[in-house]
Design a protein around this motif. Structure first.
Motif, PDB file in Angstrom:
ATOM      1  N   LEU A 104      30.255  24.310  50.096  1.00 60.59           N
ATOM      2  CA  LEU A 104      31.134  25.438  50.397  1.00 60.59           C
ATOM      3  C   LEU A 104      31.861  25.236  51.712  1.00 60.59           C
ATOM      4  O   LEU A 104      33.050  25.558  51.823  1.00 60.59           O
ATOM      5  CB  LEU A 104      30.325  26.733  50.442  1.00 60.59           C
ATOM      6  CG  LEU A 104      29.930  27.268  49.086  1.00 60.59           C
ATOM      7  CD1 LEU A 104      29.219  28.593  49.229  1.00 60.59           C
ATOM      8  CD2 LEU A 104      31.156  27.437  48.216  1.00 60.59           C
TER       9      LEU A 104
ATOM     10  N   LEU B 252      38.129  41.956  43.035  1.00 63.18           N
ATOM     11  CA  LEU B 252      36.674  42.008  43.115  1.00 63.18           C
ATOM     12  C   LEU B 252      35.989  41.252  41.986  1.00 63.18           C
ATOM     13  O   LEU B 252      34.860  40.799  42.132  1.00 63.18           O
ATOM     14  CB  LEU B 252      36.263  43.478  43.082  1.00 63.18           C
ATOM     15  CG  LEU B 252      34.814  43.839  43.343  1.00 63.18           C
ATOM     16  CD1 LEU B 252      34.455  43.483  44.765  1.00 63.18           C
ATOM     17  CD2 LEU B 252      34.592  45.309  43.092  1.00 63.18           C
ATOM     18  N   PHE B 253      36.669  41.087  40.851  1.00 63.77           N
ATOM     19  CA  PHE B 253      35.974  40.553  39.689  1.00 63.77           C
ATOM     20  C   PHE B 253      35.795  39.037  39.721  1.00 63.77           C
ATOM     21  O   PHE B 253      35.066  38.495  38.897  1.00 63.77           O
ATOM     22  CB  PHE B 253      36.653  41.014  38.392  1.00 63.77           C
ATOM     23  CG  PHE B 253      36.269  42.419  38.088  1.00 63.77           C
ATOM     24  CD1 PHE B 253      35.120  42.712  37.386  1.00 63.77           C
ATOM     25  CD2 PHE B 253      37.008  43.474  38.585  1.00 63.77           C
ATOM     26  CE1 PHE B 253      34.726  44.003  37.162  1.00 63.77           C
ATOM     27  CE2 PHE B 253      36.627  44.779  38.363  1.00 63.77           C
ATOM     28  CZ  PHE B 253      35.480  45.038  37.648  1.00 63.77           C
TER      29      PHE B 253
ATOM     30  N   VAL C 218      27.371  34.093  48.051  1.00 67.50           N
ATOM     31  CA  VAL C 218      26.074  33.429  47.951  1.00 67.50           C
ATOM     32  C   VAL C 218      24.999  34.243  48.668  1.00 67.50           C
ATOM     33  O   VAL C 218      23.933  34.526  48.108  1.00 67.50           O
ATOM     34  CB  VAL C 218      26.145  32.010  48.569  1.00 67.50           C
ATOM     35  CG1 VAL C 218      24.812  31.319  48.430  1.00 67.50           C
ATOM     36  CG2 VAL C 218      27.229  31.194  47.906  1.00 67.50           C
TER      37      VAL C 218
ATOM     38  N   ALA D 202      26.523  30.971  42.340  1.00 72.47           N
ATOM     39  CA  ALA D 202      27.294  31.612  43.410  1.00 72.47           C
ATOM     40  C   ALA D 202      28.156  30.589  44.135  1.00 72.47           C
ATOM     41  O   ALA D 202      29.290  30.872  44.522  1.00 72.47           O
ATOM     42  CB  ALA D 202      26.359  32.313  44.389  1.00 72.47           C
ATOM     43  N   CYS D 203      27.606  29.377  44.291  1.00 67.38           N
ATOM     44  CA  CYS D 203      28.347  28.315  44.959  1.00 67.38           C
ATOM     45  C   CYS D 203      29.615  27.975  44.174  1.00 67.38           C
ATOM     46  O   CYS D 203      30.715  27.931  44.728  1.00 67.38           O
ATOM     47  CB  CYS D 203      27.440  27.095  45.088  1.00 67.38           C
ATOM     48  SG  CYS D 203      28.244  25.645  45.749  1.00 67.38           S
TER      49      CYS D 203
ATOM     50  N   VAL E 299      31.148  29.820  41.968  1.00 71.46           N
ATOM     51  CA  VAL E 299      32.049  30.970  41.966  1.00 71.46           C
ATOM     52  C   VAL E 299      32.876  30.993  43.249  1.00 71.46           C
ATOM     53  O   VAL E 299      34.092  31.208  43.216  1.00 71.46           O
ATOM     54  CB  VAL E 299      31.257  32.281  41.816  1.00 71.46           C
ATOM     55  CG1 VAL E 299      32.150  33.476  42.092  1.00 71.46           C
ATOM     56  CG2 VAL E 299      30.665  32.387  40.434  1.00 71.46           C
ATOM     57  N   THR E 300      32.215  30.748  44.396  1.00 73.26           N
ATOM     58  CA  THR E 300      32.944  30.781  45.661  1.00 73.26           C
ATOM     59  C   THR E 300      33.985  29.678  45.722  1.00 73.26           C
ATOM     60  O   THR E 300      35.099  29.886  46.219  1.00 73.26           O
ATOM     61  CB  THR E 300      31.966  30.658  46.842  1.00 73.26           C
ATOM     62  OG1 THR E 300      30.893  31.569  46.638  1.00 73.26           O
ATOM     63  CG2 THR E 300      32.644  30.977  48.146  1.00 73.26           C
ATOM     64  N   VAL E 301      33.646  28.492  45.182  1.00 76.05           N
ATOM     65  CA  VAL E 301      34.620  27.399  45.164  1.00 76.05           C
ATOM     66  C   VAL E 301      35.846  27.814  44.352  1.00 76.05           C
ATOM     67  O   VAL E 301      36.995  27.680  44.798  1.00 76.05           O
ATOM     68  CB  VAL E 301      33.984  26.113  44.585  1.00 76.05           C
ATOM     69  CG1 VAL E 301      35.058  25.065  44.316  1.00 76.05           C
ATOM     70  CG2 VAL E 301      32.950  25.554  45.550  1.00 76.05           C
TER      71      VAL E 301
ATOM     72  N   PRO F  24      34.396  37.326  42.593  1.00 74.00           N
ATOM     73  CA  PRO F  24      33.013  37.163  43.063  1.00 74.00           C
ATOM     74  C   PRO F  24      31.991  37.699  42.074  1.00 74.00           C
ATOM     75  O   PRO F  24      30.868  37.208  42.015  1.00 74.00           O
ATOM     76  CB  PRO F  24      32.969  37.940  44.387  1.00 74.00           C
ATOM     77  CG  PRO F  24      34.249  38.674  44.489  1.00 74.00           C
ATOM     78  CD  PRO F  24      35.232  37.983  43.614  1.00 74.00           C
ATOM     79  N   LEU F  25      32.374  38.670  41.274  1.00 77.37           N
ATOM     80  CA  LEU F  25      31.413  39.268  40.344  1.00 77.37           C
ATOM     81  C   LEU F  25      31.116  38.368  39.142  1.00 77.37           C
ATOM     82  O   LEU F  25      30.261  38.703  38.333  1.00 77.37           O
ATOM     83  CB  LEU F  25      31.893  40.639  39.873  1.00 77.37           C
ATOM     84  CG  LEU F  25      31.743  41.741  40.911  1.00 77.37           C
ATOM     85  CD1 LEU F  25      32.239  43.062  40.359  1.00 77.37           C
ATOM     86  CD2 LEU F  25      30.308  41.894  41.362  1.00 77.37           C
TER      87      LEU F  25
ATOM     88  N   VAL G 130      29.512  35.893  39.428  1.00 77.73           N
ATOM     89  CA  VAL G 130      28.120  35.544  39.730  1.00 77.73           C
ATOM     90  C   VAL G 130      27.152  36.308  38.838  1.00 77.73           C
ATOM     91  O   VAL G 130      26.180  35.741  38.327  1.00 77.73           O
ATOM     92  CB  VAL G 130      27.783  35.882  41.194  1.00 77.73           C
ATOM     93  CG1 VAL G 130      26.339  35.532  41.494  1.00 77.73           C
ATOM     94  CG2 VAL G 130      28.692  35.161  42.138  1.00 77.73           C
ATOM     95  N   VAL G 131      27.380  37.607  38.696  1.00 78.51           N
ATOM     96  CA  VAL G 131      26.436  38.418  37.942  1.00 78.51           C
ATOM     97  C   VAL G 131      26.874  38.598  36.496  1.00 78.51           C
ATOM     98  O   VAL G 131      26.339  39.440  35.788  1.00 78.51           O
ATOM     99  CB  VAL G 131      26.215  39.793  38.593  1.00 78.51           C
ATOM    100  CG1 VAL G 131      25.226  39.671  39.722  1.00 78.51           C
ATOM    101  CG2 VAL G 131      27.502  40.387  39.076  1.00 78.51           C
TER     102      VAL G 131
ATOM    103  N   LYS H  18      44.917  37.985  43.658  1.00 79.45           N
ATOM    104  CA  LYS H  18      45.044  39.374  44.103  1.00 79.45           C
ATOM    105  C   LYS H  18      44.846  40.337  42.939  1.00 79.45           C
ATOM    106  O   LYS H  18      44.236  41.390  43.080  1.00 79.45           O
ATOM    107  CB  LYS H  18      46.422  39.587  44.740  1.00 79.45           C
ATOM    108  CG  LYS H  18      46.297  39.859  46.217  1.00 79.45           C
ATOM    109  CD  LYS H  18      47.594  39.916  46.992  1.00 79.45           C
ATOM    110  CE  LYS H  18      48.761  40.629  46.409  1.00 79.45           C
ATOM    111  NZ  LYS H  18      49.954  40.564  47.274  1.00 79.45           N
TER     112      LYS H  18
ATOM    113  N   LEU I  73      37.862  30.371  46.308  1.00 76.14           N
ATOM    114  CA  LEU I  73      38.651  29.811  47.410  1.00 76.14           C
ATOM    115  C   LEU I  73      39.898  29.101  46.886  1.00 76.14           C
ATOM    116  O   LEU I  73      41.007  29.316  47.390  1.00 76.14           O
ATOM    117  CB  LEU I  73      37.804  28.819  48.211  1.00 76.14           C
ATOM    118  CG  LEU I  73      36.729  29.412  49.124  1.00 76.14           C
ATOM    119  CD1 LEU I  73      35.834  28.321  49.677  1.00 76.14           C
ATOM    120  CD2 LEU I  73      37.370  30.178  50.267  1.00 76.14           C
TER     121      LEU I  73
ATOM    122  N   ASN J 153      42.473  31.503  45.512  1.00 74.64           N
ATOM    123  CA  ASN J 153      43.138  32.218  46.596  1.00 74.64           C
ATOM    124  C   ASN J 153      44.203  31.329  47.243  1.00 74.64           C
ATOM    125  O   ASN J 153      45.276  31.799  47.616  1.00 74.64           O
ATOM    126  CB  ASN J 153      42.083  32.635  47.631  1.00 74.64           C
ATOM    127  CG  ASN J 153      42.607  33.684  48.585  1.00 74.64           C
ATOM    128  OD1 ASN J 153      43.785  34.037  48.532  1.00 74.64           O
ATOM    129  ND2 ASN J 153      41.765  34.179  49.455  1.00 74.64           N
TER     130      ASN J 153
END
Lengths: 192, 185, 200
Positions: free
Chosen positions: B22, C98-99, A75, C75-76, C78-80, C101-102, C104-105, C94, C83, C86
């Motif tokens: 979050l 990287l893809f 974020v 982004a929020c 995506v992070t959820v 978090p990406l 987001v874009v 694993k 997490l 994971n």
């Protein structure tokens, strides 16, 4: 010193950001129809990539890690990049109107260029030091420019040849990019 | 209201809500993530170590900057494991987890992280290749045949096996020096 | 609520083959079929979530603050997703690395938020997210199955090629991604021109 040299060559040629890491494909396909716009885009990306790498690296080590806020990374980084692009555009417009006239149209596109966010994330995930981060970002930007300019040259040539109807534009562009990626694979093993 | 103020307010409000969501999600998943990461590592340890009944990742100690994981059966050491890396590979550093039993022989090897070419160099993480190391006890002989050792390189790729052999050899030497008494050697 | 919200994203406006959006993950993670499916489903989850939130809040967000607000919302989510993957699908997390978090874009997500969800009712927006996500997943899986089959002789990890088949490793290396996608695009064009031609 040689370690940094290798890091640069590795980022620019061996693990090329576009052709081997697959970051920044959208501008790679979108603005590669003429060499001139390709050059402009490369310059704009290099500029923003350097600034955003430095800023996100500092935020990571000054704020996110000490406060254990790693989960906010995505974020925060994406917001910082979006804000930076706006800021760069405003500053450029005021101070160097000529530069803004040539690069300005590319700047909004950069917010959603995954190469910028990708490099920012790789920098902190690989635990690069400040100097390593600078060198890696420089190398990546150089690699992006090299791939983009080479590719636009190829596409200019293709536009003069008769391509079968169903392969026109995107499909032939991807296949050409594949052959370029094959050429770049020749660099692997250069860095040990 | 001022236009710019409105924008700042909206972004701040949205960010605050997202931050709360979050934070909650992070707190809910934190333990599960730590557990998954630990399970991942323990699976690797159990692959390379002789049988044990303790938690080797908790019985770890630092020796000259290297963390060594100690396996025990009823309190008696049954083996040791450590992560070593080698930069001799084709695509950067290769990280190898090496296990050694109480006699100073290699009890198992697992590749943790590598960037070798898929289909060629990545054969180093296969069981056929890694099984060769089992039971070896002479660090000096752990090298590919090209370098005068006893490990088979495979056709088309010498560098990846060379890097693994290099890491295993150094790990074994390090652990023998620190844990196996003179007379046993 | 209209059914076309769901189906448009799958066929008519397929993000990859028709609109050329979201190319980075498409090329990067399609080395094996299971990675392709996982990436597609993760993106679908983000699309549904962000479309839902954007549609719900679009009335309160001033026009000029749209893009930054949407980016934060995306982004929020995506992070959820990051997490929870994971925590409960550690191996897949694993492999995709990287893809995640990406996402987001990924231009698909912001594109749908801006072009559809910001001006449609909540239910339609969620359906649109689901449809676009399914279309993305189908395209990713198709590409990944082809590459895995040619490059390793397996599909979803199961050996399907006859034993004398020598895998063409190049298919799972970077150049293979570009070439396979190029040919698949040409193929879908060929098919859709056939179908259209038959309709006349």
């Amino acid at each position: 010193m040689s370690g940094l040299m290798l890091l640069f060559v590795g980022a620019a040629l061996v693990n090329n950001v576009v052709l081997s890491r697959f970051l920044g494909i959208c501008p790679f396909m979108g603005v590669s129809k003429s060499s001139e716009t390709a050059l402009g885009m490369s310059a704009a990306v290099a500029f923003v990539m350097m600034i955003s790498s430095v800023v996100t690296w500092i935020i990571e080590y000054a704020v996110l890690r000490p406060w254990e806020l790693g989960y906010l990374q995505t974020v925060v980084f994406v917001l910082v990049i979006a804000a930076l692009v706006q800021l760069v555009e405003m500053v450029m417009e005021k101070t160097t109107p000529e530069l803004h006239a040539s690069l300005g149209i590319f700047l909004p596109l950069i917010t959603t260029n995954c190469a910028i966010l990708g490099v920012a994330l790789i920098n902190v995930q690989s635990d690069y030091s400040f100097i390593e981060m600078i060198v890696f970002s420089l190398g990546t930007a150089a690699g992006f420019g090299l791939a983009l300019v080479l590719f636009s040259g190829l596409r200019e040539r293709i536009s003069f040849s008769s391509v079968p109807e169903i392969f026109r534009d995107a499909p032939i562009a991807f296949i050409t990019a594949g052959i370029l990626a094959l050429a770049f694979m020749g660099f692997s093993g250069l860095v040990r | 209201m001022n236009k710019q103020l409105k924008i700042i307010l909206a972004v701040t409000a949205v960010s605050a809500i997202c931050g709360l969501i979050l934070g909650a999600a992070y707190n809910q998943t934190r333990e599960a993530i730590a557990e998954a990461e630990r399970a991942d590592f323990l699976a690797g340890l159990s692959e390379v170590l002789p049988p044990y009944d303790n938690d080797p990742d908790k019985d770890a100690r630092e020796i000259k900057g290297t963390t060594v994981y100690e396996a025990k059966i009823k309190g008696k050491p049954s083996g040791y494991a450590a992560v070593f890396s080698s930069g001799k590979g084709y695509g950067g550093h290769i990280y190898v987890l090496v296990g050694m039993d109480a006699e100073g022989k290699v009890s198992g090897v697992a590749v943790l992280k590598h960037k070798e070419t898929p289909g060629l160099g990545d054969k180093i993480s296969g069981k056929d290749f890694l099984g060769v190391f089992k039971g070896l006890s002479e660090p000096g002989l752990i090298a590919v045949k090209k370098d005068g050792g006893i490990i088979d390189q495979f056709s088309g790729a010498t560098m990846s096996p060379r890097a693994v052999a290099d890491a295993v050899s150094r790990a074994l030497e390090f652990m023998r020096d620190n844990f196996i008494s003179e007379e046993k050697r | 609520m209209r059914l076309s919200s769901l189906t448009d994203g799958i066929f008519k406006n397929n993000a990859i083959f028709k609109q050329m959006l979201g190319m980075c993950p498409t090329l990067a993670v399609t080395t094996s079929a299971s990675n392709g499916v996982a990436m597609g489903l993760a993106t679908t989850a983000v699309l549904m979530g962000s479309n839902f939130a954007v549609s719900l809040f679009s009335g309160f967000i001033p026009k000029n603050a749209r893009i930054p607000c949407y980016i934060v919302i995306i982004a929020c989510f995506v992070t959820v997703v990051d997490l929870y993957m994971n925590a409960y699908f550690h191996a897949l997390h694993k492999a995709l690395g990287l893809f995640i978090p990406l996402i987001v874009v990924n231009c698909i997500v912001l594109g749908r938020a801006e072009a559809f969800a910001s001006r449609s009712p909540v239910a339609d927006s969620v359906l649109d997210g689901l449809g676009t996500g399914i279309g993305f997943t189908i395209a990713l899986t198709a590409l990944a199955v082809c590459r895995e089959l040619v490059g390793a002789g397996t599909v979803f990890g199961y050996a399907v090629a006859p034993s004398f088949y020598v895998p063409v490793i190049l298919a799972v290396l970077p150049p293979g991604a570009f070439v396979f996608l190029g040919f698949m695009m040409a193929f879908t064009r060929f098919m859709s021109s056939k179908i259209k031609g038959g309709g006349h």
